[in-house]
Design a protein around this motif. Structure first.
Motif, mmCIF file in Angstrom:
data_model
loop_
_atom_site.group_PDB
_atom_site.id
_atom_site.type_symbol
_atom_site.label_atom_id
_atom_site.label_comp_id
_atom_site.label_asym_id
_atom_site.label_seq_id
_atom_site.Cartn_x
_atom_site.Cartn_y
_atom_site.Cartn_z
ATOM 1 N N VAL A 162 -5.363 6.251 1.463
ATOM 2 C CA VAL A 162 -5.970 4.991 1.042
ATOM 3 C C VAL A 162 -5.501 4.274 -0.129
ATOM 4 O O VAL A 162 -6.113 3.326 -0.537
ATOM 5 N N GLY A 163 -4.769 5.096 -1.154
ATOM 6 C CA GLY A 163 -4.408 4.610 -2.313
ATOM 7 C C GLY A 163 -3.639 3.129 -2.332
ATOM 8 O O GLY A 163 -3.916 2.063 -2.855
ATOM 9 N N GLY B 198 -2.142 3.171 -7.435
ATOM 10 C CA GLY B 198 -2.722 3.268 -6.116
ATOM 11 C C GLY B 198 -1.893 4.131 -5.004
ATOM 12 O O GLY B 198 -2.308 5.154 -4.244
ATOM 13 N N LEU C 146 -3.246 0.979 0.106
ATOM 14 C CA LEU C 146 -4.099 -0.178 0.877
ATOM 15 C C LEU C 146 -5.211 -0.537 -0.115
ATOM 16 O O LEU C 146 -5.326 -1.800 -0.031
ATOM 17 N N SER C 147 -5.698 0.336 -0.841
ATOM 18 C CA SER C 147 -6.770 -0.091 -1.947
ATOM 19 C C SER C 147 -6.138 -1.117 -2.741
ATOM 20 O O SER C 147 -6.751 -2.106 -3.379
ATOM 21 N N ALA C 148 -5.054 -0.641 -3.549
ATOM 22 C CA ALA C 148 -4.292 -1.390 -4.493
ATOM 23 C C ALA C 148 -3.855 -2.512 -3.994
ATOM 24 O O ALA C 148 -3.763 -3.520 -4.679
ATOM 25 N N SER C 149 -3.443 -2.533 -2.485
ATOM 26 C CA SER C 149 -2.817 -3.939 -1.901
ATOM 27 C C SER C 149 -4.000 -5.008 -1.998
ATOM 28 O O SER C 149 -3.834 -6.215 -2.183
ATOM 29 N N ILE C 150 -5.099 -4.416 -1.446
ATOM 30 C CA ILE C 150 -6.336 -5.316 -1.237
ATOM 31 C C ILE C 150 -6.551 -5.985 -2.805
ATOM 32 O O ILE C 150 -6.866 -6.977 -2.847
ATOM 33 N N ILE C 151 -6.724 -5.144 -3.750
ATOM 34 C CA ILE C 151 -7.184 -5.357 -5.167
ATOM 35 C C ILE C 151 -6.116 -6.367 -5.682
ATOM 36 O O ILE C 151 -6.535 -7.600 -6.200
#
Length: 381
Positions: free
Chosen positions: A275-276, A269, A278-283
């Motif tokens: 956005v990488g 991510g 943030l996206s990995a953190s949410i996942i």
């Protein structure tokens, strides 16, 4: 006699003048057909070329990624080349990359297969334990029977053997996709090896397409552009490595499920701008819900703090040395690249923007600065 001679000369002259006009008229009648035929052939050739490019899209993506990685690893090869010959430096870098990739596979794949098998086998019990937890009971009391009915539906779905077979089929499909991805990664690694070994010769051949009096300028510009791409790749990989290592340590401490896999998600991510991370953190935070809501909350707070540190401390220090691109252009380039080419477009957008800035600074601006108003013109008066 003289008059007859004059008349004969005049008639011959008129005949000679009429012959080109007749030929021009014939050509004028033929030209529309020829233009139409050539236009149709041009459209046909364009369609054929478009079809070829569409069929070779995957191969072109592999080549583009390999060139991108070769340019990114070239600064390391150049640094090792100070002490060893270039073939040895290329072999060392490629060996390290292959060993790292193999280590990731050996660390992740067995755990991933085990976790998927346990999920299929213990799924119903996990749902029952989840429904018996105090957190679930409090949510059920707050939202009423709707939430409880939804949970019962999930439990019934998991307990149905037919659905388990469907899930297994989906897992097999995912496995086939992973196998295809592994093949693609292998091809990219092989191409990267060849491109790194022949990068200098590729640059020399590229310069041969430019007129001799412009080759020196073009070669310098090509070196600046390739250097900007290499520094960007190394900077982004450094940020991703920091995020991956810190995620592995933190997720292991809080007892997250499959911390190595979640750390790999964080690493991948972070390679994607904006956005990488943030996206990995949410996942990763959502996956931590499997353990408990408290674990997920701790992971979310950690990633929230880390993203602030990365944005205001790590990224400016690393990326400003790597590639000088104004912040507004970084956002515009990443969004435009993602819209045009997805994840790959977002990855290459910022080095492309840096390359354009270098070309503008070293080609466009000097050309415009050399255009001086001649003396005595209206503008000077």
């Amino acid at each position: 006699m003289r008059r007859k001679t004059i008349k004969a000369q005049t008639a011959a002259t008129e005949e000679l003048m009429n012959q080109p006009k007749t030929a021009a008229a014939a050509i004028a009648r033929i030209n529309p057909f020829m233009y139409g035929l050539l236009g149709a052939l041009g459209v046909l050739v364009a369609l054929v070329l478009g079809g070829i490019v569409d069929q070779l899209a995957t191969v072109l993506v592999y080549i583009g990624v390999a060139i991108f990685l070769a340019l990114g690893l070239d600064p390391i090869v150049t640094w090792i080349e100070r002490k060893l010959p270039r073939p040895a430096a290329v072999a060392i870098v490629v060996s390290v990359v292959v060993l790292a990739f193999a280590g990731i596979l050996l660390a992740i794949v067995p755990i991933l297969v085990e976790q998927i098998s346990n999920l299929i086998k213990d799924g119903p019990k996990m749902v029952q334990d989840f429904m018996a937890s105090d957190w679930f009971k409090s949510i059920s009391e707050q939202f009423g029977s709707t939430f409880d009915d939804a949970a019962q539906g999930v439990l019934s779905f998991i307990q149905d053997p037919g659905n388990i077979l469907n899930i297994s089929g989906g897992v097999f499909a995912v496995g086939a996709g992973i196998a295809g991805g592994f093949t693609g990664v292998t091809i990219v690694l092989i191409l990267t090896l060849y491109f790194m070994a022949s990068l200098r010769s590729m640059k020399k051949v590229s310069a041969r397409f430019v007129p001799a009096y412009q080759r020196e300028t073009f070669s310098g510009l090509l070196e600046d552009v390739s250097g900007a791409v290499g520094r960007y790749v190394m900077g982004q990989a450094s940020l991703a490595l920091i995020n991956g290592i810190l995620s592995l340590i933190m997720l292991t401490i809080i007892g997250a499920p499959v911390p190595a896999l979640l750390a790999l998600i964080a690493f991948i991510g972070s390679m994607i701008p904006l956005v990488g991370t943030l996206s990995a953190s949410i996942i990763n935070s959502l996956i931590c819900l499997i353990v408990s809501p408290i674990t997920a909350l701790i992971a979310f707070i950690y990633y929230l703090v880390y993203m602030q540190i990365e944005a205001y401390v790590l990224s400016p220090r690393i990326m400003n040395k790597a590639v000088a691109v104004p912040g507004a252009l970084v956002v515009i380039a990443a969004v435009a690249g993602g819209a045009l080419g997805g994840i790959l477009g977002a990855l290459v957008a910022i080095p492309v923007a840096a390359s354009i800035i270098i070309i503008v600074q070293k080609v466009v601006f000097p050309t415009q600065d050399a255009k001086v108003v001649p003396p005595g013109t209206l503008s000077e008066r």
